[in-house]
Design an enzyme around this catalytic site. Structure first.
Site, PDB file in Angstrom:
ATOM      1  N   HIS A 124     107.721 -81.805  97.934  1.00  0.00           N
ATOM      2  CA  HIS A 124     106.539 -82.018  99.019  1.00  0.00           C
ATOM      3  C   HIS A 124     107.004 -81.875 100.437  1.00  0.00           C
ATOM      4  O   HIS A 124     108.216 -81.531 100.556  1.00  0.00           O
ATOM      5  CB  HIS A 124     106.398 -83.778  99.004  1.00  0.00           C
ATOM      6  CG  HIS A 124     105.308 -84.376  99.868  1.00  0.00           C
ATOM      7  ND1 HIS A 124     105.410 -84.697 101.200  1.00  0.00           N
ATOM      8  CD2 HIS A 124     104.275 -84.752  99.455  1.00  0.00           C
ATOM      9  CE1 HIS A 124     104.323 -84.825 101.538  1.00  0.00           C
ATOM     10  NE2 HIS A 124     103.565 -85.047 100.515  1.00  0.00           N
ATOM     11  N   ASP A 201     114.116 -88.142  96.462  1.00  0.00           N
ATOM     12  CA  ASP A 201     112.703 -88.396  96.864  1.00  0.00           C
ATOM     13  C   ASP A 201     111.955 -89.107  95.499  1.00  0.00           C
ATOM     14  O   ASP A 201     111.418 -88.302  94.890  1.00  0.00           O
ATOM     15  CB  ASP A 201     111.926 -87.334  97.419  1.00  0.00           C
ATOM     16  CG  ASP A 201     110.371 -87.756  97.831  1.00  0.00           C
ATOM     17  OD1 ASP A 201     110.224 -88.886  97.557  1.00  0.00           O
ATOM     18  OD2 ASP A 201     109.804 -86.736  97.957  1.00  0.00           O
ATOM     19  N   GLN A 204     106.858 -90.213  94.172  1.00  0.00           N
ATOM     20  CA  GLN A 204     106.143 -90.213  92.915  1.00  0.00           C
ATOM     21  C   GLN A 204     106.711 -90.667  91.440  1.00  0.00           C
ATOM     22  O   GLN A 204     106.112 -90.689  90.540  1.00  0.00           O
ATOM     23  CB  GLN A 204     105.731 -88.613  92.665  1.00  0.00           C
ATOM     24  CG  GLN A 204     104.789 -88.073  93.665  1.00  0.00           C
ATOM     25  CD  GLN A 204     103.436 -88.747  93.931  1.00  0.00           C
ATOM     26  OE1 GLN A 204     102.891 -89.404  93.006  1.00  0.00           O
ATOM     27  NE2 GLN A 204     102.854 -88.568  94.824  1.00  0.00           N
ATOM     28  N   LYS A 227     102.608 -96.275  97.465  1.00  0.00           N
ATOM     29  CA  LYS A 227     102.329 -95.540  96.131  1.00  0.00           C
ATOM     30  C   LYS A 227     102.601 -96.154  94.714  1.00  0.00           C
ATOM     31  O   LYS A 227     102.576 -96.047  93.792  1.00  0.00           O
ATOM     32  CB  LYS A 227     103.309 -94.201  96.232  1.00  0.00           C
ATOM     33  CG  LYS A 227     102.697 -93.393  97.228  1.00  0.00           C
ATOM     34  CD  LYS A 227     103.057 -91.839  97.091  1.00  0.00           C
ATOM     35  CE  LYS A 227     102.892 -91.090  98.268  1.00  0.00           C
ATOM     36  NZ  LYS A 227     101.689 -90.080  98.282  1.00  0.00           N
ATOM     37  N   CYS A 365     100.391 -81.110  99.959  1.00  0.00           N
ATOM     38  CA  CYS A 365     101.242 -81.092 100.833  1.00  0.00           C
ATOM     39  C   CYS A 365     102.616 -80.530 100.086  1.00  0.00           C
ATOM     40  O   CYS A 365     103.711 -80.874 100.342  1.00  0.00           O
ATOM     41  CB  CYS A 365     101.689 -82.373 101.651  1.00  0.00           C
ATOM     42  SG  CYS A 365     100.401 -83.415 102.495  1.00  0.00           S
TER      43      CYS A 365
HETATM   44  N1  PMP Z   1     107.284 -87.117  98.715  1.00  0.00           N
HETATM   45  C1  PMP Z   1     106.664 -87.060  97.712  1.00  0.00           C
HETATM   46  C2  PMP Z   1     106.762 -86.471  96.396  1.00  0.00           C
HETATM   47  C3  PMP Z   1     105.047 -87.395  97.990  1.00  0.00           C
HETATM   48  O1  PMP Z   1     104.159 -87.252  96.984  1.00  0.00           O
HETATM   49  C4  PMP Z   1     104.752 -88.069  99.146  1.00  0.00           C
HETATM   50  C5  PMP Z   1     103.399 -88.522  99.460  1.00  0.00           C
HETATM   51  N2  PMP Z   1     102.272 -87.417  98.961  1.00  0.00           N
HETATM   52  C6  PMP Z   1     105.883 -88.164 100.142  1.00  0.00           C
HETATM   53  C7  PMP Z   1     106.872 -87.602  99.789  1.00  0.00           C
HETATM   54  C8  PMP Z   1     105.272 -88.645 101.553  1.00  0.00           C
HETATM   55  O2  PMP Z   1     105.345 -89.993 101.191  1.00  0.00           O
HETATM   56  P1  PMP Z   1     104.553 -90.835 102.788  1.00  0.00           P
HETATM   57  O3  PMP Z   1     103.280 -89.965 103.223  1.00  0.00           O
HETATM   58  O4  PMP Z   1     104.121 -92.099 102.233  1.00  0.00           O
HETATM   59  O5  PMP Z   1     105.614 -90.891 103.578  1.00  0.00           O
END
Ligand code: PMP
Length: 411
Positions: A124, A201, A204, A227, A365
């Site tokens: 991401h 990270d 997900q 999430k 993203c």
């Molecule tokens: N890492 C991953 C794999 C994600 O899917 C996301 C959110 N789409 C993020 C980081 C960032 O999370 P947040 O926007 O809640 O900070």
């Protein structure tokens, strides 16, 4: 093990009773954010009705209640991740903030010109941009582990990329764009062998599978509360005790101080060192309630339920003419990404919305991984514990109609 009854679980989530364009809402945008059970909504209300206070400072009853609730939530996070101490759990705004915190404290203090940061092609933007900026600032190099055609990381290339200049491996546990489950424990062990630190990270991963940071053995693990059925604006940075202890503060101000004079400042130990200012107390408490909720169902039961859904949905989508699934790794969680050969993703997303079905359509993203497959966007239905086979039946039926230009039946 126990079996999850999606119909019963659904009733715990009041928003799932909404109608959209006259049809029952089918929420398949869980990778973007998850819906909240009544217990989380009620917990927030209880906090503001009976417990609200700033924490730690005052010698009165509500301060004690708020502090107890906040620290109880930290203990729930500790247990949820399998961390050895609550001192390893830092409350932050979300996964993004947690990664930036590590990049700007440990990263800027540690990385030198010529050092290497390894990320995977699946990341991401939140796990690319902070490292790229850091690398550019200090003259370090970002190295990227590619994926194969199924969307799984190339472990052979990863091994070859690791070396004496590798200082950090930053990788996702589950890809938000493809659903690939990355073998993070194996990759962490390989990174540690060359003396690199590892950030995983988990944004997900945490809603889909049991996570144990002591099994992964990573140095940092990050996730966002929203999430995993908790509130927005709250998330977690886990770091091992010695790694956090060695890190300088990030933001500074109140709450993170042991002693201040105009000549000299003494910081608190972690986690307080990294929680400057008044934090998101109520939402941390709400996150604790969300973790209670999933633990009561059982993460293993949730994972089994979702694997069944993923297999079912994969078969349904594969049978639709002109549809191409993106991400076919043998180990996947939560995500079914696809494109049509002749209908743009955004058009698919809008057509599904007209039938009450919420999916994300776009680059998620995660532009590098989509471009690896020659794409700028996909349609991304994503799953959670309250989804059922009938949600996927509705999705597939809507996609088949769209494909042949047939209008949806009246609601
Ligand atoms: N890492 C991953 C794999 C994600 O899917 C996301 C959110 N789409 C993020 C980081 C960032 O999370 P947040 O926007 O809640 O900070």
């Amino acid at each position: 093990g126990s079996v999850l009854d999606a119909a019963t679980v659904r009733r715990d989530f009041p928003i799932l009773a909404e109608t959209i364009h006259g049809r029952p809402l089918i929420w398949l945008d869980n990778a973007a954010t998850t819906q909240k059970p009544q217990s989380v909504i009620d917990r927030l209300s209880t906090f503001y009705t009976h417990e609200n206070s700033n924490i730690h400072r005052a010698a009165h009853t509500l301060a004690a209640r708020a502090t107890d609730a906040y620290e109880a939530a930290r203990e729930k996070v500790r247990r949820f991740l399998g961390a050895s101490s609550v001192d390893e759990i830092v409350f932050v705004r979300g996964a993004t903030e947690a990664i930036n915190l590590v990049a700007q404290t440990w990263g800027s203090a540690t990385l030198r010109a010529g050092d290497e940061i390894v990320v995977t092609e699946l990341e991401h933007h939140a796990n690319i941009v902070p490292w790229k900026r850091l690398a550019d600032a200090v003259g370090a190099v970002l190295r990227v582990v590619p994926v194969d055609d199924s969307g799984q990381v190339r472990l052979d290339i990863y091994r070859a990329l690791l070396g004496p200049r590798t200082r950090l491996v930053a990788m996702t546990q589950v890809s938000n764009a493809l659903g690939t489950v990355v073998p993070v424990a194996e990759m962490t062990a390989l990174a540690h062998r060359v003396g690199a630190r590892v950030l995983v990270d988990g944004a997900q991963a945490v809603s889909h599978m049991a996570v144990d940071v002591r099994e992964i053995k990573c140095d940092w693990y990050v996730f966002s509360g929203h999430k995993v059925f908790g509130p927005t604006g709250i998330g977690v940075l886990y770091g091992t005790g010695d790694v956090l202890e060695a890190m300088a503060p990030w933001q500074s101000g109140g709450n993170m101080i042991a002693d201040v004079t105009f000549e000299r400042i003494v910081y608190q130990a972690p986690p307080a060192r990294f929680e400057a200012g008044t934090g998101n107390i109520a939402d941390a408490v709400g996150l604790g309630a969300a973790l209670d909720y999933v633990e009561a169902l059982g993460m293993d039961a949730i994972a089994r339920h979702e694997h069944g859904l993923l297999d079912y949905g994969t078969a349904l989508l594969r049978a639709i003419p002109g549809l191409r699934l993106i991400g076919t790794a043998s180990d996947k969680a939560g995500v079914l990404s696809f494109v049509f050969d002749d209908i743009p993703p955004l058009e698919v997303g809008r057509a599904l919305d007209r039938e009450g079905i919420a999916v994300r359509a776009g680059h998620h993203c995660a532009q590098p991984i989509l471009r690896r497959f020659g794409l700028e966007a996909t349609v991304r239905p994503s799953l959670a514990l309250y989804n059922s086979p009938s949600d996927l039946d509705a999705l597939a039926a809507a996609l088949r109609r769209l494909r042949v230009g047939q209008p949806a039946p009246a609601p």
